[in-house]
Design a protein around this motif. Structure first.
Motif, PDB file in Angstrom:
ATOM      1  N   ILE A 130       0.849  -1.193   0.000  1.00 40.03           N
ATOM      2  CA  ILE A 130       0.000   0.000   0.000  1.00 40.03           C
ATOM      3  C   ILE A 130       0.884   1.242   0.000  1.00 40.03           C
ATOM      4  CG2 ILE A 130      -1.850   1.220   1.175  1.00 40.03           C
ATOM      5  CD1 ILE A 130      -2.634  -1.549   0.126  1.00 40.03           C
ATOM      6  N   ALA A 131       0.535   2.193  -0.849  1.00 42.71           N
ATOM      7  CA  ALA A 131       1.300   3.435  -0.946  1.00 42.71           C
ATOM      8  C   ALA A 131       0.453   4.608  -0.461  1.00 42.71           C
ATOM      9  CB  ALA A 131       1.746   3.672  -2.387  1.00 42.71           C
ATOM     10  N   VAL A 132       1.112   5.721  -0.155  1.00 41.47           N
ATOM     11  CA  VAL A 132       0.400   6.940   0.205  1.00 41.47           C
ATOM     12  C   VAL A 132       0.629   7.955  -0.912  1.00 41.47           C
ATOM     13  CG1 VAL A 132       2.357   7.838   1.576  1.00 41.47           C
ATOM     14  CG2 VAL A 132       0.046   8.753   1.922  1.00 41.47           C
ATOM     15  N   GLY A 133      -0.483   8.519  -1.405  1.00 44.36           N
ATOM     16  CA  GLY A 133      -0.419   9.522  -2.460  1.00 44.36           C
ATOM     17  C   GLY A 133      -1.144  10.778  -2.029  1.00 44.36           C
ATOM     18  N   VAL A 134      -0.713  11.909  -2.562  1.00 44.88           N
ATOM     19  CA  VAL A 134      -1.339  13.188  -2.207  1.00 44.88           C
ATOM     20  C   VAL A 134      -1.703  13.949  -3.482  1.00 44.88           C
ATOM     21  CG1 VAL A 134      -0.071  13.374  -0.038  1.00 44.88           C
ATOM     22  CG2 VAL A 134       0.890  14.405  -2.109  1.00 44.88           C
ATOM     23  N   ASN A 135      -2.653  14.864  -3.339  1.00 42.02           N
ATOM     24  CA  ASN A 135      -2.986  15.765  -4.438  1.00 42.02           C
ATOM     25  C   ASN A 135      -1.739  16.543  -4.851  1.00 42.02           C
ATOM     26  OD1 ASN A 135      -3.753  18.828  -5.030  1.00 42.02           O
ATOM     27  ND2 ASN A 135      -5.378  17.538  -5.876  1.00 42.02           N
ATOM     28  N   LYS A 136      -1.611  16.804  -6.131  1.00 46.77           N
ATOM     29  CA  LYS A 136      -0.399  17.434  -6.664  1.00 46.77           C
ATOM     30  C   LYS A 136      -0.078  18.776  -6.013  1.00 46.77           C
ATOM     31  CE  LYS A 136      -2.962  19.470 -10.571  1.00 46.77           C
ATOM     32  NZ  LYS A 136      -2.920  20.836 -10.031  1.00 46.77           N
ATOM     33  N   ASP A 137      -1.081  19.452  -5.449  1.00 46.08           N
ATOM     34  CA  ASP A 137      -0.859  20.773  -4.859  1.00 46.08           C
ATOM     35  C   ASP A 137      -0.604  20.744  -3.358  1.00 46.08           C
ATOM     36  OD1 ASP A 137      -1.208  22.085  -7.336  1.00 46.08           O
ATOM     37  OD2 ASP A 137      -3.394  22.014  -7.106  1.00 46.08           O
ATOM     38  N   VAL A 138      -0.650  19.552  -2.758  1.00 46.83           N
ATOM     39  CA  VAL A 138      -0.389  19.445  -1.318  1.00 46.83           C
ATOM     40  C   VAL A 138       1.063  19.836  -1.043  1.00 46.83           C
ATOM     41  CG1 VAL A 138      -0.102  17.797   0.586  1.00 46.83           C
ATOM     42  CG2 VAL A 138      -2.167  17.743  -0.814  1.00 46.83           C
ATOM     43  N   LYS A 139       1.267  20.672  -0.054  1.00 41.61           N
ATOM     44  CA  LYS A 139       2.601  21.199   0.248  1.00 41.61           C
ATOM     45  C   LYS A 139       3.419  20.220   1.089  1.00 41.61           C
ATOM     46  CE  LYS A 139       1.412  24.989  -1.827  1.00 41.61           C
ATOM     47  NZ  LYS A 139       1.923  25.284  -3.198  1.00 41.61           N
ATOM     48  N   MET A 205      -5.275  13.389   0.554  1.00 38.52           N
ATOM     49  CA  MET A 205      -4.376  12.231   0.520  1.00 38.52           C
ATOM     50  C   MET A 205      -5.154  10.931   0.549  1.00 38.52           C
ATOM     51  SD  MET A 205      -2.983  12.401   4.477  1.00 38.52           S
ATOM     52  CE  MET A 205      -2.177  10.796   4.441  1.00 38.52           C
ATOM     53  N   MET A 206      -4.475   9.847   0.183  1.00 36.28           N
ATOM     54  CA  MET A 206      -5.121   8.533   0.214  1.00 36.28           C
ATOM     55  C   MET A 206      -4.085   7.431   0.337  1.00 36.28           C
ATOM     56  SD  MET A 206      -6.244   7.890  -3.783  1.00 36.28           S
ATOM     57  CE  MET A 206      -6.791   6.200  -3.477  1.00 36.28           C
ATOM     58  N   PHE A 207      -4.549   6.284   0.828  1.00 39.75           N
ATOM     59  CA  PHE A 207      -3.738   5.072   0.904  1.00 39.75           C
ATOM     60  C   PHE A 207      -4.351   4.045  -0.036  1.00 39.75           C
ATOM     61  CE2 PHE A 207      -3.001   7.230   4.907  1.00 39.75           C
ATOM     62  CZ  PHE A 207      -1.640   7.057   5.128  1.00 39.75           C
ATOM     63  N   GLU A 208      -3.525   3.437  -0.873  1.00 37.98           N
ATOM     64  CA  GLU A 208      -4.039   2.455  -1.836  1.00 37.98           C
ATOM     65  C   GLU A 208      -2.862   1.716  -2.462  1.00 37.98           C
ATOM     66  OE1 GLU A 208      -6.191   0.058  -3.359  1.00 37.98           O
ATOM     67  OE2 GLU A 208      -7.480   1.679  -2.616  1.00 37.98           O
ATOM     68  N   GLY A 209      -3.141   0.573  -3.081  1.00 41.78           N
ATOM     69  CA  GLY A 209      -2.114  -0.152  -3.811  1.00 41.78           C
ATOM     70  C   GLY A 209      -1.668   0.644  -5.026  1.00 41.78           C
ATOM     71  N   LEU A 210      -0.489   0.332  -5.532  1.00 40.42           N
ATOM     72  CA  LEU A 210       0.067   1.084  -6.651  1.00 40.42           C
ATOM     73  C   LEU A 210      -0.823   1.006  -7.888  1.00 40.42           C
ATOM     74  CD1 LEU A 210       3.833   0.152  -6.274  1.00 40.42           C
ATOM     75  CD2 LEU A 210       2.750   2.329  -5.728  1.00 40.42           C
ATOM     76  N   ALA A 211      -1.407  -0.157  -8.146  1.00 35.15           N
ATOM     77  CA  ALA A 211      -2.272  -0.294  -9.310  1.00 35.15           C
ATOM     78  C   ALA A 211      -3.510   0.579  -9.178  1.00 35.15           C
ATOM     79  CB  ALA A 211      -2.679  -1.758  -9.504  1.00 35.15           C
ATOM     80  N   GLY A 212      -4.070   0.652  -7.973  1.00 30.51           N
ATOM     81  CA  GLY A 212      -5.245   1.482  -7.741  1.00 30.51           C
ATOM     82  C   GLY A 212      -4.941   2.960  -7.864  1.00 30.51           C
ATOM     83  N   LEU A 213      -3.712   3.350  -7.532  1.00 32.72           N
ATOM     84  CA  LEU A 213      -3.301   4.752  -7.608  1.00 32.72           C
ATOM     85  C   LEU A 213      -2.886   5.163  -9.016  1.00 32.72           C
ATOM     86  CD1 LEU A 213      -1.228   4.909  -4.315  1.00 32.72           C
ATOM     87  CD2 LEU A 213      -3.123   6.449  -4.857  1.00 32.72           C
ATOM     88  N   ALA A 228       4.447   1.265   1.621  1.00 31.73           N
ATOM     89  CA  ALA A 228       4.576   0.506   2.868  1.00 31.73           C
ATOM     90  C   ALA A 228       5.146  -0.891   2.634  1.00 31.73           C
ATOM     91  CB  ALA A 228       3.225   0.410   3.573  1.00 31.73           C
ATOM     92  N   SER A 229       6.201  -0.966   1.841  1.00 30.36           N
ATOM     93  CA  SER A 229       6.891  -2.232   1.617  1.00 30.36           C
ATOM     94  C   SER A 229       8.092  -2.319   2.558  1.00 30.36           C
ATOM     95  CB  SER A 229       7.359  -2.338   0.159  1.00 30.36           C
ATOM     96  OG  SER A 229       8.077  -1.183  -0.221  1.00 30.36           O
ATOM     97  N   GLU A 230       8.607  -3.530   2.761  1.00 30.07           N
ATOM     98  CA  GLU A 230       9.746  -3.689   3.666  1.00 30.07           C
ATOM     99  C   GLU A 230      10.986  -3.000   3.119  1.00 30.07           C
ATOM    100  OE1 GLU A 230      10.419  -7.767   4.668  1.00 30.07           O
ATOM    101  OE2 GLU A 230       9.014  -7.672   6.344  1.00 30.07           O
ATOM    102  N   LYS A 231      11.153  -3.053   1.802  1.00 32.35           N
ATOM    103  CA  LYS A 231      12.281  -2.390   1.155  1.00 32.35           C
ATOM    104  C   LYS A 231      11.796  -1.763  -0.148  1.00 32.35           C
ATOM    105  CE  LYS A 231      13.732  -6.816  -0.838  1.00 32.35           C
ATOM    106  NZ  LYS A 231      14.832  -7.795  -0.924  1.00 32.35           N
ATOM    107  N   ARG A 232      12.589  -0.912  -0.729  1.00 35.59           N
ATOM    108  CA  ARG A 232      12.184  -0.236  -1.951  1.00 35.59           C
ATOM    109  C   ARG A 232      11.893  -1.250  -3.063  1.00 35.59           C
ATOM    110  NH1 ARG A 232      14.814   5.747  -2.650  1.00 35.59           N
ATOM    111  NH2 ARG A 232      14.802   6.343  -0.434  1.00 35.59           N
ATOM    112  N   THR A 241      10.347   3.960   1.108  1.00 31.41           N
ATOM    113  CA  THR A 241       9.393   3.217   1.919  1.00 31.41           C
ATOM    114  C   THR A 241       8.910   4.131   3.034  1.00 31.41           C
ATOM    115  OG1 THR A 241      10.991   2.356   3.517  1.00 31.41           O
ATOM    116  CG2 THR A 241      10.674   1.084   1.492  1.00 31.41           C
ATOM    117  N   MET A 242       7.706   3.906   3.513  1.00 32.93           N
ATOM    118  CA  MET A 242       7.209   4.687   4.646  1.00 32.93           C
ATOM    119  C   MET A 242       8.050   4.415   5.881  1.00 32.93           C
ATOM    120  SD  MET A 242       3.073   4.542   4.346  1.00 32.93           S
ATOM    121  CE  MET A 242       2.305   4.188   2.757  1.00 32.93           C
ATOM    122  N   GLY A 243       8.559   3.181   5.973  1.00 35.24           N
ATOM    123  CA  GLY A 243       9.354   2.798   7.123  1.00 35.24           C
ATOM    124  C   GLY A 243      10.661   3.555   7.251  1.00 35.24           C
ATOM    125  N   GLU A 244      11.120   4.161   6.166  1.00 34.82           N
ATOM    126  CA  GLU A 244      12.341   4.970   6.238  1.00 34.82           C
ATOM    127  C   GLU A 244      12.118   6.203   7.107  1.00 34.82           C
ATOM    128  OE1 GLU A 244      14.009   5.780   2.330  1.00 34.82           O
ATOM    129  OE2 GLU A 244      13.392   3.793   1.649  1.00 34.82           O
TER     130      GLU A 244
END
Length: 328
Positions: A130-139, A205-213, A228-232, A241-244
């Motif tokens: 699962i990845a986190v994505g934001v609107n292009k204008d989010v600062k 913002m949203m959380f979703e799999g890469l294909a969904g995003l 949110a993967s263990e490694k890149r 990764t979010m874990g970084e």
């Protein structure tokens, strides 16, 4: 004593004979079509992934693999049906993360099947981080800046995710818990709705799999900040990764191959060996990565350990969500 020795010899002989039969069965397996139970509808993302892998297995085995879709009740219908399958290796169960991480809490005391006792894990088919994505204008240009923005914004930030209690929503809850970011969930009727809301700026913002995003990232309306993967990931190495930034934020929807408990271990091991060959095939890897899906080279024992760790991680979070729902 002589009688005991004779009995012991007979027992050893019978055991050896039984093992010989099982080994012979495993060596000749499969000699007929194999059936696979899926908890999702035909054409869904997990179904497509399963078909990519089973197509390759069909080539390896020289036998047809038939997928039977049994959607409904959050995966419970498929789990109950799979638990009653023959224990001969010709009936396989493809389970999803939610069946093990959500259902036991949502349906506590009402499952009708003990998941940990009813099945034996074979191996990992694939997982969708699962990845986190934001609107292009989010600062915010990275996860750390996103957390600061959420905490500096009066009332915090809203995040979209598909299905309350689904993996994308739970990832947001895990992220909030570990990062202490001031974010709140907004339910959407599907990933495409969430993507449209974020692209339009209605939700930041949203959380979703890469294909969904992908529809949002491809048109530039959504920027990815972390996964949110263990490694890149090998095909998007520049995505952190979010874990970084927030240790412990690892989350994916996954598909694991299982069989009913009682299938001979020799067949389980052969299934595992062939599955690992299938998911390592370059053509399979490429097709799966296009769907934001990746596999792990795991033994049956490692797969079981992975699933137990997932249960420990998600059950407390799911229980909190369920308790919040009950208070409404």
């Amino acid at each position: 004593m002589a009688g005991f020795r004779l009995w012991l010899k007979i027992a050893v002989a019978l055991t050896a004979a039984a093992l010989s039969v099982v080994t012979a069965q495993a060596q000749s397996w499969p000699s007929k079509p194999v059936k696979v139970i899926m908890a999702t509808a035909a054409g869904s993302a997990p179904d497509v992934v399963a078909r990519i892998v089973t197509d390759r297995l069909s080539q390896i085995w020289g036998q047809q693999v038939l997928i039977i879709n049994r959607p409904g009740a959050g995966g419970l219908i498929a789990a109950q049906a799979a638990a009653a399958l023959p224990k001969d290796g010709y009936s396989i169960y493809m389970t999803q993360a939610s069946t093990y991480t959500v259902l036991p809490i949502q349906q506590e005391g009402k499952m009708g099947v003990d998941l940990q006792k009813a099945f034996t894990a074979v191996g990992m088919v694939g997982e969708q981080p699962i990845a986190v994505g934001v609107n292009k204008d989010v600062k915010a240009n990275n996860v750390a800046e996103l957390i600061k923005l959420a905490n500096d914004t009066p009332g915090g930030l809203l995040f979209a995710a598909t299905n309350r209690g689904g993996q994308s929503h739970l990832t947001g809850e895990l992220f909030r818990e570990r990062s202490k970011a001031n974010i709140s969930f907004v339910h959407a009727a599907g990933a495409s709705v969430s993507v449209n809301d974020v692209v339009a700026g209605r939700i930041p913002m949203m959380f979703e799999g890469l294909a969904g995003l992908a529809p949002g990232t491809q048109n530039g309306g959504i920027r990815l900040l972390g996964v949110a993967s263990e490694k890149r990931l090998p095909n998007v190495p520049d995505l952190p990764t979010m874990g970084e930034t927030v240790p412990g934020v690892v989350s994916s929807g996954w598909i694991v191959m299982m069989v009913p408990a009682g299938v001979p271990d020799a067949i389980v091991q052969k299934l595992n060996k062939d599955l690992r060959v299938a998911v390592a095939d370059p053509a399979v890897v490429e097709r799966m990565q296009q769907l934001g899906t990746y596999s792990r080279d795991l033994t049956p024992e490692q797969t079981t350990a992975f699933m137990r760790n997932e249960e420990k991680l998600w059950w407390p979070i799911v229980r909190k969500v369920v308790e919040e729902d009950q208070k409404k």
